[in-house]
Design an enzyme around this catalytic site. Structure first.
Site, mmCIF file in Angstrom:
data_model
loop_
_atom_site.group_PDB
_atom_site.id
_atom_site.type_symbol
_atom_site.label_atom_id
_atom_site.label_comp_id
_atom_site.label_asym_id
_atom_site.label_seq_id
_atom_site.Cartn_x
_atom_site.Cartn_y
_atom_site.Cartn_z
ATOM 1 N N CYS A 131 0.855 -1.181 0.000
ATOM 2 C CA CYS A 131 0.000 0.000 0.000
ATOM 3 C C CYS A 131 0.894 1.234 0.000
ATOM 4 C CB CYS A 131 -0.888 -0.011 1.249
ATOM 5 S SG CYS A 131 -1.959 1.440 1.400
ATOM 6 N N HIS A 173 -9.081 -3.510 -2.221
ATOM 7 C CA HIS A 173 -8.114 -2.700 -1.467
ATOM 8 C C HIS A 173 -8.541 -1.221 -1.455
ATOM 9 C CE1 HIS A 173 -3.723 -1.844 -0.354
ATOM 10 N NE2 HIS A 173 -4.218 -0.636 -0.609
ATOM 11 N N GLU A 174 -8.910 -0.698 -2.620
ATOM 12 C CA GLU A 174 -9.250 0.732 -2.708
ATOM 13 C C GLU A 174 -10.595 1.031 -2.047
ATOM 14 O OE1 GLU A 174 -6.915 2.663 -3.400
ATOM 15 O OE2 GLU A 174 -5.616 1.104 -4.220
ATOM 16 N N HIS A 177 -10.144 1.287 1.624
ATOM 17 C CA HIS A 177 -9.590 2.585 2.046
ATOM 18 C C HIS A 177 -10.706 3.585 2.354
ATOM 19 C CE1 HIS A 177 -5.247 2.789 1.882
ATOM 20 N NE2 HIS A 177 -5.175 2.238 0.692
#
Ligand code: ZN
Length: 221
Positions: A131, A173-174, A177
């Site tokens: 990341c 993953h995004e 976030h």
């Protein structure tokens, strides 16, 4: 179970100020690192806090930050903006064997607003990932092999798209976030490796040798 991220305390007016400040700057914004509270907040849903023109400029700026890093995704909180916006793109040349094992195929640039994913089927995949907000580290994360992503496109249209393999990993993953979750929250912590140790020992398509040597995921993932 992952703890619930607090909603961002940033008001719509503050959010717009933040965006305008970043757009007016002469240089690209730095990527916020873990420990900054913005990465642990549930970002505000996009609901017109900034204009269509500002959104287009911000998206373009985030794309440049992502390329400069370089990375395959960037979420707005990573440049200090607690807004549910992320950019994704994966057009790097990768080793064909690694690409095959990881189901990594090129992903054309896209910007997503207010995303949510749900798994499709019960397949999972376990690979090292990193990341831009946790520089110098990588760890193995078990993720859904395939997901359905509900989001809004910058033109305001609601969309649903399915992603598989490495693209699904980027999407998860995004999106995480934007909900205040970092990959380390989901990682096999015994796999946590510095980039140097990863490069020296585990830079190969699969994780079998790392799993045996570092002692994680002792059953089948
Ligand atoms: Zn990240």
């Amino acid at each position: 179970m992952t703890a619930v991220s607090p909603p961002t305390p940033t008001s719509s007016a503050q959010l717009r100020d933040l965006v305008q400040e970043i757009l007016a700057a002469d240089s690209l914004p730095p990527i916020v690192q873990a420990g900054h509270p913005v990465l642990r907040q549930h970002a505000a849903a996009f609901e017109g806090q900034i204009t269509v023109g500002e959104l287009a400029q911000l998206t373009d700026l985030m794309r440049r930050v992502m390329h400069e890093a370089p990375g395959v995704g960037l979420a707005a909180p990573q440049i200090g903006i607690p807004l549910q916006l992320a950019v994704l793109e994966d057009q790097y040349d990768v080793d064909p064997e690694s690409a095959a094992v990881r189901h990594r195929t090129p992903l054309e640039f896209m910007a997503i607003l207010n995303p949510r994913y749900t798994p499709v089927g019960d397949g999972t995949a376990a690979f090292f990932e990193g990341c831009l907000s946790l520089r110098g580290l990588q760890a193995v994360v078990v993720r859904h092999q395939q997901v359905s992503l509900q989001f809004e496109a910058p033109d305001g249209r609601a969309r649903v798209e399915e992603f598989e393999g490495w693209q699904a990993r980027i999407v998860q993953h995004e999106t995480d976030h934007l909900h205040g979750t970092l990959y380390v929250d989901r990682a096999e912590l015994r796999s946590l490796s510095s980039n140097a140790e990863y490069a020296a020992n585990w830079a190969e398509p699969g994780i079998d040798r790392a799993r045996a040597a570092l002692g994680f995921l002792s059953g089948n993932p």
